[in-house]
Design a protein around this motif. Structure first.
Motif, PDB file in Angstrom:
ATOM      1  N   SER A  22       0.806  -1.220   0.000  1.00  0.00           N
ATOM      2  CA  SER A  22       0.000   0.000   0.000  1.00  0.00           C
ATOM      3  C   SER A  22       0.842   1.274   0.000  1.00  0.00           C
ATOM      4  O   SER A  22       0.329   2.353  -0.302  1.00  0.00           O
ATOM      5  CB  SER A  22      -0.943   0.008   1.206  1.00  0.00           C
ATOM      6  N   GLN A  23       2.104   1.166   0.300  1.00  0.00           N
ATOM      7  CA  GLN A  23       2.966   2.347   0.370  1.00  0.00           C
ATOM      8  C   GLN A  23       3.542   2.752  -0.978  1.00  0.00           C
ATOM      9  O   GLN A  23       4.218   3.770  -1.082  1.00  0.00           O
ATOM     10  CB  GLN A  23       4.109   2.094   1.360  1.00  0.00           C
ATOM     11  N   PHE A  24       3.285   1.971  -2.020  1.00  0.00           N
ATOM     12  CA  PHE A  24       3.938   2.203  -3.302  1.00  0.00           C
ATOM     13  C   PHE A  24       2.973   2.670  -4.379  1.00  0.00           C
ATOM     14  O   PHE A  24       1.874   2.150  -4.521  1.00  0.00           O
ATOM     15  CB  PHE A  24       4.634   0.922  -3.782  1.00  0.00           C
ATOM     16  N   LYS A  25       3.431   3.662  -5.128  1.00  0.00           N
ATOM     17  CA  LYS A  25       2.765   4.079  -6.361  1.00  0.00           C
ATOM     18  C   LYS A  25       3.555   3.452  -7.495  1.00  0.00           C
ATOM     19  O   LYS A  25       4.721   3.793  -7.726  1.00  0.00           O
ATOM     20  CB  LYS A  25       2.752   5.599  -6.480  1.00  0.00           C
ATOM     21  N   ASP A  26       2.939   2.531  -8.217  1.00  0.00           N
ATOM     22  CA  ASP A  26       3.693   1.698  -9.141  1.00  0.00           C
ATOM     23  C   ASP A  26       3.125   1.779 -10.551  1.00  0.00           C
ATOM     24  O   ASP A  26       2.106   2.436 -10.800  1.00  0.00           O
ATOM     25  CB  ASP A  26       3.678   0.248  -8.635  1.00  0.00           C
ATOM     26  N   TYR A  27       3.784   1.064 -11.478  1.00  0.00           N
ATOM     27  CA  TYR A  27       3.409   1.063 -12.888  1.00  0.00           C
ATOM     28  C   TYR A  27       2.494  -0.098 -13.240  1.00  0.00           C
ATOM     29  O   TYR A  27       2.063  -0.230 -14.387  1.00  0.00           O
ATOM     30  CB  TYR A  27       4.664   0.994 -13.761  1.00  0.00           C
ATOM     31  N   ALA A  28       2.252  -0.973 -12.273  1.00  0.00           N
ATOM     32  CA  ALA A  28       1.407  -2.147 -12.485  1.00  0.00           C
ATOM     33  C   ALA A  28       0.829  -2.538 -11.138  1.00  0.00           C
ATOM     34  O   ALA A  28       1.362  -2.152 -10.089  1.00  0.00           O
ATOM     35  CB  ALA A  28       2.221  -3.296 -13.071  1.00  0.00           C
ATOM     36  N   PRO A  29      -0.268  -3.283 -11.107  1.00  0.00           N
ATOM     37  CA  PRO A  29      -0.837  -3.698  -9.824  1.00  0.00           C
ATOM     38  C   PRO A  29       0.078  -4.679  -9.101  1.00  0.00           C
ATOM     39  O   PRO A  29       0.648  -5.585  -9.720  1.00  0.00           O
ATOM     40  CB  PRO A  29      -2.157  -4.372 -10.226  1.00  0.00           C
ATOM     41  N   ASN A  30       0.241  -4.487  -7.805  1.00  0.00           N
ATOM     42  CA  ASN A  30       1.017  -5.400  -6.988  1.00  0.00           C
ATOM     43  C   ASN A  30       0.076  -6.308  -6.210  1.00  0.00           C
ATOM     44  O   ASN A  30      -0.892  -5.848  -5.615  1.00  0.00           O
ATOM     45  CB  ASN A  30       1.902  -4.619  -6.012  1.00  0.00           C
ATOM     46  N   GLY A  31       0.376  -7.612  -6.234  1.00  0.00           N
ATOM     47  CA  GLY A  31      -0.466  -8.560  -5.529  1.00  0.00           C
ATOM     48  C   GLY A  31      -0.981  -9.617  -6.483  1.00  0.00           C
ATOM     49  O   GLY A  31      -0.364  -9.937  -7.503  1.00  0.00           O
ATOM     50  N   LEU A  32      -2.143 -10.175  -6.158  1.00  0.00           N
ATOM     51  CA  LEU A  32      -2.757 -11.204  -7.000  1.00  0.00           C
ATOM     52  C   LEU A  32      -3.218 -10.578  -8.313  1.00  0.00           C
ATOM     53  O   LEU A  32      -4.034  -9.656  -8.325  1.00  0.00           O
ATOM     54  CB  LEU A  32      -3.935 -11.841  -6.262  1.00  0.00           C
ATOM     55  N   GLN A  33      -2.716 -11.103  -9.422  1.00  0.00           N
ATOM     56  CA  GLN A  33      -3.059 -10.565 -10.734  1.00  0.00           C
ATOM     57  C   GLN A  33      -3.977 -11.500 -11.529  1.00  0.00           C
ATOM     58  O   GLN A  33      -4.798 -11.031 -12.299  1.00  0.00           O
ATOM     59  CB  GLN A  33      -1.786 -10.286 -11.537  1.00  0.00           C
ATOM     60  N   VAL A  34      -3.806 -12.791 -11.348  1.00  0.00           N
ATOM     61  CA  VAL A  34      -4.687 -13.774 -11.987  1.00  0.00           C
ATOM     62  C   VAL A  34      -5.054 -14.811 -10.928  1.00  0.00           C
ATOM     63  O   VAL A  34      -4.182 -15.406 -10.312  1.00  0.00           O
ATOM     64  CB  VAL A  34      -4.018 -14.461 -13.191  1.00  0.00           C
ATOM     65  N   GLN A  35      -6.350 -15.015 -10.723  1.00  0.00           N
ATOM     66  CA  GLN A  35      -6.828 -15.931  -9.687  1.00  0.00           C
ATOM     67  C   GLN A  35      -6.785 -17.367 -10.161  1.00  0.00           C
ATOM     68  O   GLN A  35      -7.135 -17.675 -11.300  1.00  0.00           O
ATOM     69  CB  GLN A  35      -8.251 -15.559  -9.297  1.00  0.00           C
ATOM     70  N   GLY A  36      -6.348 -18.244  -9.243  1.00  0.00           N
ATOM     71  CA  GLY A  36      -6.346 -19.673  -9.512  1.00  0.00           C
ATOM     72  C   GLY A  36      -6.934 -20.441  -8.344  1.00  0.00           C
ATOM     73  O   GLY A  36      -7.866 -19.969  -7.680  1.00  0.00           O
ATOM     74  N   THR A  37      -6.379 -21.588  -8.050  1.00  0.00           N
ATOM     75  CA  THR A  37      -6.882 -22.456  -7.010  1.00  0.00           C
ATOM     76  C   THR A  37      -6.908 -21.773  -5.635  1.00  0.00           C
ATOM     77  O   THR A  37      -6.075 -20.909  -5.352  1.00  0.00           O
ATOM     78  CB  THR A  37      -6.038 -23.752  -6.930  1.00  0.00           C
ATOM     79  N   ASP A  38      -7.868 -22.173  -4.798  1.00  0.00           N
ATOM     80  CA  ASP A  38      -8.014 -21.568  -3.478  1.00  0.00           C
ATOM     81  C   ASP A  38      -6.908 -21.981  -2.518  1.00  0.00           C
ATOM     82  O   ASP A  38      -6.599 -21.249  -1.575  1.00  0.00           O
ATOM     83  CB  ASP A  38      -9.361 -21.975  -2.856  1.00  0.00           C
ATOM     84  N   THR A  39      -6.334 -23.171  -2.726  1.00  0.00           N
ATOM     85  CA  THR A  39      -5.355 -23.723  -1.803  1.00  0.00           C
ATOM     86  C   THR A  39      -3.996 -23.838  -2.486  1.00  0.00           C
ATOM     87  O   THR A  39      -3.886 -24.377  -3.588  1.00  0.00           O
ATOM     88  CB  THR A  39      -5.797 -25.111  -1.298  1.00  0.00           C
ATOM     89  N   ILE A  40      -2.967 -23.323  -1.811  1.00  0.00           N
ATOM     90  CA  ILE A  40      -1.630 -23.252  -2.403  1.00  0.00           C
ATOM     91  C   ILE A  40      -0.648 -24.044  -1.548  1.00  0.00           C
ATOM     92  O   ILE A  40      -0.490 -23.775  -0.352  1.00  0.00           O
ATOM     93  CB  ILE A  40      -1.173 -21.787  -2.518  1.00  0.00           C
ATOM     94  N   SER A  41       0.004 -25.017  -2.165  1.00  0.00           N
ATOM     95  CA  SER A  41       1.038 -25.775  -1.477  1.00  0.00           C
ATOM     96  C   SER A  41       2.362 -25.767  -2.235  1.00  0.00           C
ATOM     97  O   SER A  41       3.416 -25.970  -1.646  1.00  0.00           O
ATOM     98  CB  SER A  41       0.589 -27.224  -1.255  1.00  0.00           C
ATOM     99  N   THR A  42       2.304 -25.512  -3.547  1.00  0.00           N
ATOM    100  CA  THR A  42       3.511 -25.497  -4.380  1.00  0.00           C
ATOM    101  C   THR A  42       3.595 -24.166  -5.108  1.00  0.00           C
ATOM    102  O   THR A  42       2.654 -23.780  -5.802  1.00  0.00           O
ATOM    103  CB  THR A  42       3.478 -26.632  -5.414  1.00  0.00           C
ATOM    104  N   ILE A  43       4.718 -23.479  -4.931  1.00  0.00           N
ATOM    105  CA  ILE A  43       4.908 -22.186  -5.593  1.00  0.00           C
ATOM    106  C   ILE A  43       6.157 -22.227  -6.471  1.00  0.00           C
ATOM    107  O   ILE A  43       7.141 -22.891  -6.149  1.00  0.00           O
ATOM    108  CB  ILE A  43       5.008 -21.012  -4.586  1.00  0.00           C
ATOM    109  N   VAL A  44       6.074 -21.501  -7.567  1.00  0.00           N
ATOM    110  CA  VAL A  44       7.206 -21.270  -8.456  1.00  0.00           C
ATOM    111  C   VAL A  44       7.481 -19.784  -8.469  1.00  0.00           C
ATOM    112  O   VAL A  44       6.542 -18.977  -8.512  1.00  0.00           O
ATOM    113  CB  VAL A  44       6.913 -21.781  -9.880  1.00  0.00           C
TER     114      VAL A  44
END
Length: 255
Positions: A22-44
């Motif tokens: 929330s402290q940044f004014k940026d050139y693109a949205p920061n955070g979740l950009q495309v929603q997928g599965t509700d449960t996350i166990s493996t990240i790349v």
């Protein structure tokens, strides 16, 4: 195999807080950009959400991809066609979440791109330059002064890319400033600090004259190369905190 999982909402909230989004004014949205599965166990994790990274993440059945360069940049076309359509279609067909963190990941004081570059180079007396907004310009010293040729070789060893150097090859360098990525235009600010050298990722035609006329060495060490470590550190942090499986996938980019 991962030990535990985390909900998409929990992970998103944690990242937004941890990276002070929330402290940044940026050139693109920061955070979740495309929603997928509700449960996350493996990240790349990877530097840029290109098709090759998405395809490789799908091949290892990732639940989420975290990148520094995501989607929906200012002034890019809003329609989902062509390359952008293919990328997002692949994400959605595999139910993969995409999280992107740009300036918040550059600036983070412990696992950010600038912080990680300082660690890789073994810099000391590291501090953020308070007069530059959003903690984007940092300065410090080499533990032992190096010639510009030696510093070039150190960058090559640590970043896996030979930098472009502007300046006298034999002069000793002790103090330097840096900002990862496409931050060559901070060279004037770096020169005003009185440091011997400035490191960033990219270079412009006018960068040469700025460096030569102000007597400051400039090292263009690669946009991708200087920003490969922050996202890795973030993935490692999340794996430790939540017990997730994490894999960094490097899609080589010479720029």
């Amino acid at each position: 195999m991962s030990l535990t999982s985390v909900s998409r909402e929990q992970l998103s909230n944690y990242l937004n807080d941890f990276l002070s989004v929330s402290q940044f004014k940026d050139y693109a949205p920061n955070g979740l950009q495309v929603q997928g599965t509700d449960t996350i166990s493996t990240i790349v994790t990877g530097v840029t959400a290109c098709q090759a990274l998405i395809d490789q993440a799908a091949a290892v059945n990732a639940d989420a991809i975290l990148v520094h360069h995501g989607f929906f940049w200012k002034n890019e076309p809003e329609v989902l066609t062509g390359m952008k359509y293919k990328r997002i279609k692949t994400l959605m067909s595999h139910d993969m979440n995409l999280f992107g963190y740009h300036l918040p990941l550059d600036a983070h004081e412990t696992i950010g791109n600038n912080a990680e570059l300082a660690k890789k180079l073994g810099l000391v007396d590291v501090e953020v330059c308070a007069d530059i907004p959003q903690n984007l310009l940092w300065k410090g010293k080499l533990a032992t002064p190096l010639s510009s040729l030696q510093l070039s070789e150190l960058l090559n060893q640590k970043l896996y890319r030979q930098p472009l150097h502007i300046g006298d090859d034999e002069q000793l360098i002790s103090s330097l400033a840096w900002c990862t990525g496409g931050a060559q235009d901070y060279i004037d600010h770096a020169a005003a600090l009185g440091v011997d050298a400035f490191i960033s990722g990219e270079v412009s035609e006018h960068t040469y004259h700025c460096a030569m006329e102000q007597g400051i060495h400039y090292f263009a060490a690669g946009h991708h190369a200087t920003e490969q470590f922050g996202i890795q550190a973030l993935g490692e942090h999340l794996a430790e905190k939540f017990g997730l499986t994490h894999q960094f996938i490097d899609i080589v980019n010479p720029v």
